[in-house]
Scaffold this active site. Structure first.
Site, mmCIF file in Angstrom:
data_model
loop_
_atom_site.group_PDB
_atom_site.id
_atom_site.type_symbol
_atom_site.label_atom_id
_atom_site.label_comp_id
_atom_site.label_asym_id
_atom_site.label_seq_id
_atom_site.Cartn_x
_atom_site.Cartn_y
_atom_site.Cartn_z
ATOM 1 N N SER A 50 0.817 -1.218 0.000
ATOM 2 C CA SER A 50 0.000 0.000 0.000
ATOM 3 C C SER A 50 0.848 1.265 0.000
ATOM 4 C CB SER A 50 -0.941 -0.008 1.206
ATOM 5 O OG SER A 50 -0.202 0.144 2.389
ATOM 6 N N HIS A 51 2.165 1.130 0.206
ATOM 7 C CA HIS A 51 3.025 2.305 0.184
ATOM 8 C C HIS A 51 3.997 2.302 -0.983
ATOM 9 C CE1 HIS A 51 1.596 2.321 4.369
ATOM 10 N NE2 HIS A 51 1.620 3.611 4.213
ATOM 11 N N GLU A 191 -7.811 -1.379 5.358
ATOM 12 C CA GLU A 191 -8.156 -2.772 5.700
ATOM 13 C C GLU A 191 -9.682 -2.923 5.814
ATOM 14 O OE1 GLU A 191 -6.797 -6.455 6.084
ATOM 15 O OE2 GLU A 191 -5.420 -4.745 6.037
#
Lengths: 340, 340
Positions: A50-51, A191
């Site tokens: 996600s980064h 999430e």
């Protein structure tokens, strides 16, 4: 790690080139392109999906909202003996951190402890890249930042606090540093989004609905509020982050950041506080022997089968540096579409 | 608060006199008697039963073990611009904190941020009295200390970490400060002791047995290991406390403190780290308006029915200052027995 046949294999140089191309096309000034790309490459390299390049899609949305100053030139302000402030002037935090880091390090070495406040920045990603930049100088690091008001305080019913990460780093000679970087919310907001998309319930303890009742319905929790990790203790930490990376440094709380967003769904804007501590400031020439003594603690943790916080990330890094990375074709295509 | 008819009513002056008498009889030097008494009175006044006169019994046991230097004269060491160290020379922490505080405050005001390390001290009680002493100066405070190795790291099977409190304070003009002070263990060790004595099971998540298996048996958990709050996040924080209030300041980890104890069951010995931050170091003359802005956050917490961390304690303080306190007769008699 399992690979889908349709994954795209990329070297880290190719990840960097893709990031540079996308960010340049999105109109970021060259210095910001380089600073943000370093974070994107670090995320992809360390297996933080996600980064990594996914974050370029978030960035594109945030830039479209007009909330980011694409060519902001950070202004470094050398304050009191132990304090440096950098006014990001509405740009991404990365370049401001780079510009403030040398003075933070110099002040920490001179005073034993120093603080860097970044103001009016757009938050891009996790805090561990900043933490690792400080530990690389042989200093101990702490970092904090508010976000958007998505999280209820313990005992409360409505969103007020951000996901408010707390990050820490300890330099280990000849080893990766000891680093943790966690949200004070029970889980990342993404999430809960994933559960909503998958139509799956969320575990108890992640969220409450708009009436403040515990819920396992992902959509209801997104409409209501997320919860902190660890009950009232996690909540207390989250409030601390609001205070020390908000009003203490003259910047926004998560509630103020979300109000400023006004529904644009852009990345949070506000401040970031980084504290650097030099062991030599306490111990002088004896610092090295005490830093070495800390290794017994790490050995005892690993020796009983527990993991160090960033162990998975460092394992992914080792693999990525030799083999490159693989990204899902759909993600790759979406990011390519920013360039073409 | 319910009163037992056999409770003893005491004014705070009487609590202080009792503490002074007991500590003097136990052989503490006058300066230590005064410093420790201030903490005992604060604990009793604030309704923290385990940190009030009860603590005098713990103190008596610890003194019998010969682990406390009763007349230690703290040595203040003015280090790097932002650091002061106080060598407690084996005495209780309180006097060392008092002796180091003025320099900590001066350094925080001059540099914006400063740190006080207390070394080789015996831990007596909670950290919030130190936190409140710093916030009373208009400064933001953080404090950390390891203890004895009673707690397993997340994913581990054996005790390694202390109960390792993290404490924080934020000055509020005209109000009690925002203060929290919590153990990074799931509960206090004394809580598990109480369940053992009562023959009651402990909730899941408090401890593991000597084989590292989850247990609800209090005795098994005391023989095994306590767990941290908040899973791997609480565990990471606990490791941070070991590092920054241990090797960073040249002092013991919780494992080293317990090894030094060698079964004497005395209070933990080691270091304590206090960080003080001056909002004016970041904001100059604009500090007051931003400190005032933080009040909106507290209002929003209380406004949705949540409590601020030390609210109960401040309510007890208000009551005690006007009405005095009541202590169980058995406890009173046990403490009186130290004097008579």
């Amino acid at each position: 790690m399992t690979y889908d046949e349709s994954d795209i294999a990329l070297s880290l140089e190719e990840v960097a080139a893709l990031s540079r191309a996308a960010l340049s096309r999105l109109g970021l000034a060259p210095a910001h392109v380089e600073a943000v790309t370093a974070t994107v490459v670090a995320g992809e390299r360390d297996g933080c999906a996600s980064h990594g390049i996914y974050r370029l899609l978030v960035c594109a949305d945030t830039l479209k909202s007009g909330k980011v100053a694409r060519d902001a030139e950070p202004v470094v302000d050398d304050r009191a003996g132990g304090v440096v402030r950098v006014d990001a002037r509405g740009g991404y935090a990365q370049l401001s951190f780079q510009r403030g880091l040398p003075l933070l390090v110099e002040k920490a070495r001179r005073n034993g402890i120093a603080a860097l406040a970044i103001n009016d920045c757009v938050h891009f990603a996790a805090l561990w890249p900043e933490i690792e930049a400080v530990t690389a100088e042989g200093l101990v690091a702490l970092a904090f930042t508010p976000s958007h008001a998505w999280v209820a305080p313990a005992g409360g019913t409505r969103p007020l606090l951000g996901t408010n990460p707390v990050a820490f780093g300890w330099p280990r000679p000849g080893e990766h540093p000891f680093v943790f970087d966690f949200a004070t919310s029970a889980v990342a907001r993404g999430e809960i989004e994933l559960h909503r998309r998958a139509g799956e319930p969320i575990p108890a303890g992640w969220g409450i609905d708009a009436e403040g009742r515990p819920t396992t319905d992902a959509a209801a929790a997104l409409d209501g509020a997320m919860l902190t990790f660890g009950g009232h203790k996690g909540s207390a930490l989250s409030v601390m982050v609001e205070l020390i990376a908000g009003p203490l440094i003259g910047d926004l709380t998560s509630a103020e950041s979300l109000a400023l967003d006004a529904g644009a769904k852009a990345s949070p804007i506000g401040g970031e506080l980084v504290i650097a501590i030099d062991p030599a400031g306490f111990l002088g020439g004896e610092a090295a022997q005490h830093i070495a003594r800390a290794e017994k603690l790490f050995d005892a943790i690993v020796g009983q089968g527990a993991r160090l916080p960033s162990q998975r990330r460092f394992e992914a890094r080792k693999r990525s540096l030799s083999e490159g990375v693989r990204v899902p074709r759909k993600l790759y295509d979406d990011v390519r579409a920013l360039v073409d």
